[in-house]
Design an enzyme around this catalytic site. Structure first.
Site, PDB file in Angstrom:
ATOM      1  N   PHE A   1       0.809  -1.244   0.000  1.00 20.91           N
ATOM      2  CA  PHE A   1       0.000   0.000   0.000  1.00 20.91           C
ATOM      3  C   PHE A   1       0.833   1.280   0.000  1.00 20.91           C
ATOM      4  CE2 PHE A   1      -1.301  -0.458   4.821  1.00 20.91           C
ATOM      5  CZ  PHE A   1      -0.009  -0.257   5.196  1.00 20.91           C
ATOM      6  N   GLU A   2       0.154   2.391  -0.099  1.00 27.08           N
ATOM      7  CA  GLU A   2       0.772   3.720  -0.289  1.00 27.08           C
ATOM      8  C   GLU A   2       1.629   3.731  -1.556  1.00 27.08           C
ATOM      9  OE1 GLU A   2       0.307   6.306   1.973  1.00 27.08           O
ATOM     10  OE2 GLU A   2      -0.558   5.224   3.642  1.00 27.08           O
ATOM     11  N   GLY A   3       1.127   3.078  -2.593  1.00 27.87           N
ATOM     12  CA  GLY A   3       1.920   2.883  -3.807  1.00 27.87           C
ATOM     13  C   GLY A   3       2.757   1.634  -3.607  1.00 27.87           C
TER      14      GLY A   3
END
Lengths: 581, 251
Positions: A399-401
């Site tokens: 997550f978060e890219g």
């Protein structure tokens, strides 16, 4: 302004960073206070949190709110402490010592991507209405961007927003997926396309009709954090809850992710450090063949490797927060464009924030994996927390890219900065000749200068071969991004070593720096080799290798990495935990 | 209402103690010092009294050396208004009676409505200071408080006794020492930590006369003997119970 990416071309002796050895007394005291809370109040409840206990999580959030941990870098006028990014990173890395991946995910979402859209892009009325209740921990936030068909390709959204006939509401329809804090959130930032084209951010709150949550996802780990879908079923959002302008949602969505990455980088960095002590405590007690397993070289090398990785992650984290703070400090408070300027500073450091996220999450992965290995069969059972750490760690690389998306950002941003001359990379490239031999009194510094040459030459090769199309050549971006990450690590670690002069940890920091620079140098030469072989003809490859080998011969430097790692392990045994600065 | 809290700067229980060559004191290098946990209860109680009574002031007083300032700052970070360090040359050699005398002199100057302390310090285990201060100030003392209620110039104090609890009422001013469980000490807020650095901390040099009691020797506790495996069959359970009863005398 100290531009993002400037570590690439700043002469090593002029490259200065903020290091933990130079934290202020306030910084150190914050860390102590938060560590106490993490270890005394959160850690004993980590297994209860895993039962998805909403009231426990809310209770802990209210306590964190009272202590001021939810708004370290939020202005005082909205109930925060108004401190810098360094203080915020220190607090969150200390919280990570609680070992509760679940609570940390809830926390990072709430204090990061759920909050910054309102702070940066909201108007004053929106900020005053929503931020103080988030600071107190009484309201939980969320950020709803992802959809079933729009993950990394986030703008491919199918959620629609239509203005109501009376012009007072937008009516949203669509489904959002994998929303952290999903079933608990009181507030949500949600993205939808107005009239099918204009991607826009809105603020949801509990009072709004048509905001429905789906069932909990059954995740591998972070089981004590809530993850659901949001179903927008004719959800009525008042027009005053549009964030920024209609159609400006892409900036809102993506720019807050830079902050999200910075925070996630700090969380995973702290968690990685905490793993070392947990594994070491076990190793000291566990006896096999009539002696402590901490006497065995193979286990010692694991610990030394963990220390080096965590040292790198810590150094790079604070190098980034320090650079951001130095720029943000210069902004005029109260300027009407204050938040836009602030956001631009963070965005300008996209390479650094992506490096933080990738590096720290991969170091945590490594430390959890090796830590579990130290525990052997016990590590594989639920009796010990490593099983939970192992499950919880996995999400950080997604997550978060994803780390793949972040490597694309590193490569793509480098290309952009080179082509747009944001940092004078071309000028630096033009000064490199056939001989890569350079002089410096310190051989680690010579290696870094050589690594810089390899990086710039390789970037030049890639630009000549692909031009702008480089950004879509993922087979090449991966090894190139790895070179950039390794290079940032080397420069920052070297700068920390220099800044540690006079510190009581100086001699061990020297050993860690040499071990780190050695390892990262080898990575860089390997990655460059992969690129050269793919894009150059054999004559050019030979030319590159000759320049490299001549420079290595001239350097005549063969640090004994085994002795270095033995020293690092012995220092750890003396201290009992990761502790520098 | 003015509340004085007497606090002590002590080594953390988790820290490893090294006795120095003179055999009478410990090496403070690398030792983590904290605010004595029992004194934390006293600080918390003082803050709760302050919050319940308008225009109250809480003052933390400690006898110690320069490093003691950090524990006073911890109390200030929790919410105490100001601190006083009564600084002595060699704090490690100060006996409880001398500490009580120094504290009592300072408390007289403050003339508080109530004096709170921890029931003891976790390093010396003396439990003497509360009673000695009260004697020197000619005030009543109640030790091991589990609950304190103030009303109309008096304090109603609950304390545990063998097999139950007793409730006492005392006139104020009085010295009351805190037992674990009196309250849940708050964590300092991050803002409190910043503010604590700006709060007044007065340092007064104290010239100490010869002490009546001195430490002759410090020794380490006896090492625990290694464990013994009685056996691994069902019969071993019987043998184990027998040994626990007869040899170890724990059941």
């Amino acid at each position: 302004m100290n531009r993002g990416g400037s570590f690439l071309i700043t002469p090593l002796d002029e490259y200065k960073i903020l290091t933990p050895e130079h934290f202020t007394e306030d910084h150190r005291d914050f860390r102590e206070a938060v560590l106490d809370f993490a270890q005394e109040t959160i850690k004993p409840r980590a297994n209860d949190i895993e039962k998805l206990d909403e009231s426990l999580t809310r209770n802990l959030f209210e306590q964190m709110g009272e202590m001021g941990m939810l708004g370290v870098d939020i202005p005082e006028e909205f109930g925060g402490l108004g401190l810098d990014k360094t203080a915020a990173a220190l607090v969150v890395e200390a919280l990570a010592y609680s070992g509760s991946g679940s609570l940390l995910v809830t926390y990072s979402d709430h204090t990061g991507i759920a909050l910054f859209p309102i702070l940066w892009y909201g108007n004053q009325a929106q900020r005053k209405k929503y931020i103080p209740e988030m600071m107190s921990g009484k309201s939980l936030g969320s950020y709803a961007l992802t959809e079933p068909g729009a993950g990394s390709d986030a703008l491919n959204s199918n959620t629609s927003a239509v203005l109501s006939d009376d012009g007072k509401y937008y009516i949203l329809n669509g489904t959002k997926q994998f929303i952290t804090n999903g079933s608990w959130a009181d507030i949500g930032v949600v993205f939808a396309k107005v009239d099918g084209t204009k991607f826009t951010a809105f603020i949801l709150d509990r009072t709004m009709e048509g905001w429905k949550r789906g069932p909990e996802e059954h995740k591998i780990g972070i089981k004590g954090s809530s993850t659901t879908t949001y179903i927008m079923d004719n959800c009525k959002i008042p027009v005053e809850n549009v964030i920024g302008k209609v159609g400006s949602g892409a900036g809102v969505a993506f720019n807050v992710l830079y902050i999200g990455r910075l925070k996630l980088g700090a969380v995973t960095m702290g968690a990685g450090k905490a793993m070392i002590k947990e594994a070491l405590d076990y190793a000291k007690e566990r006896k096999q063949f009539a002696q402590s397993i901490s006497n065995f070289g193979m286990l010692q090398s694991k610990f030394a490797e963990m220390i080096v990785g965590s040292f790198e992650a810590e150094t790079v984290t604070y190098a980034t927060t320090g650079a951001l703070d130095a720029n943000i400090e210069k902004l005029a408070d109260g300027h009407p464009d204050y938040y836009i300027q602030l956001q631009q500073i963070v965005e300008d450091h996209a390479i650094e924030t992506s490096i933080n996220k990738v590096l720290s999450s991969e170091v945590l992965f490594h430390n959890v994996d090796e830590g579990l290995q130290v525990l052997g069969g016990y590590g594989y059972t639920e009796e010990y927390p490593f099983a939970r750490y192992y499950r919880d760690e996995r999400i950080n690389r997604i997550f978060e890219g994803t780390n793949e998306i972040n490597r694309l950002i590193i490569g793509g941003t480098m290309l952009k900065k080179a082509i747009m001359e944001e940092i004078p990379l071309r000028d630096a490239i033009s000064k490199i000749g056939d001989s890569w031999v350079q002089q410096h009194e310190n051989k680690d510094a010579m290696r870094i200068d050589l690594a810089r040459t390899i990086l710039l030459v390789t970037l030049n090769d890639l630009i000549l071969k692909y031009g702008q199309d480089f950004k879509s050549r993922q087979w090449m971006i991966k090894p190139f991004a790895d070179i950039v990450i390794a290079f940032q690590v080397m420069t920052a670690v070297y700068a920390r070593k220099v800044a540690a002069d006079g510190s009581s940890s100086k001699s061990i920091i020297d050993d860690i720096a040499t071990a780190s620079i050695d390892k990262r140098f080898i990575e860089i030469t390997n990655s460059a080799d992969i690129i050269w072989r793919h894009i150059l003809c054999s004559d050019d490859i030979k030319k590159r290798k000759k320049s490299l080998n001549d420079a290595l011969d001239a350097m005549d430097y063969f640090p004994d990495v085994v002795t270095l790692r033995q020293n690092i392990f012995n220092d750890l045994m003396e201290k009992g935990e990761y502790n520098f600065g | 209402m003015k509340i004085v809290v007497c606090i002590k700067h002590v080594p953390d229980t988790e820290t490893k103690i090294v006795i120095v060559d003179d055999g009478k004191s410990i090496n403070s290098n690398g030792v983590k010092y904290i605010l004595n946990p029992y004194d934390e209860y006293a600080v918390e109680e003082a803050l709760q009294i302050k919050e319940a009574n308008e225009e109250s002031e809480v003052v933390a007083i400690s006898v110690g050396d320069d490093s003691t300032q950090s524990s006073i700052r911890s109390a200030l970070a929790m919410g105490v208004d100001r601190g006083t360090l009564l600084k002595t040359g060699n704090f490690a050699l100060v006996d409880p009676f001398s500490v009580a005398k120094i504290l009592a002199e300072e408390i007289k100057l403050e003339s508080p409505d109530i004096i709170l302390t921890g029931k003891m310090s976790i390093d010396a285990y003396g439990s003497q200071v509360p009673g000695l201060i009260a004697e020197l100030l000619e005030l009543p003392v109640v030790n091991l408080a589990r609950d304190i209620v103030l009303s109309e110039g008096k304090a109603t104090v609950k304390r545990d006794i063998e097999g139950g609890s007793e409730t006492l009422i005392t006139t104020l001013p009085a010295v009351i020492s805190a037992e674990k469980g009196l309250n849940n000490p708050r964590y300092p807020a991050l803002k409190g930590i910043m503010q604590a650095k700006k709060k007044p901390l007065e340092i007064k040099e104290i010239n100490l006369d010869e002490t009546d009691v001195e430490i002759i020797e410090l020794t380490y506790p006896k090492q625990k003997p290694a464990g013994r495996i009685v056996g691994n069959s069902a019969d071993a359970a019987v043998e184990l119970v027998k040994l626990l009863r007869q040899e170890a005398k724990v059941i």
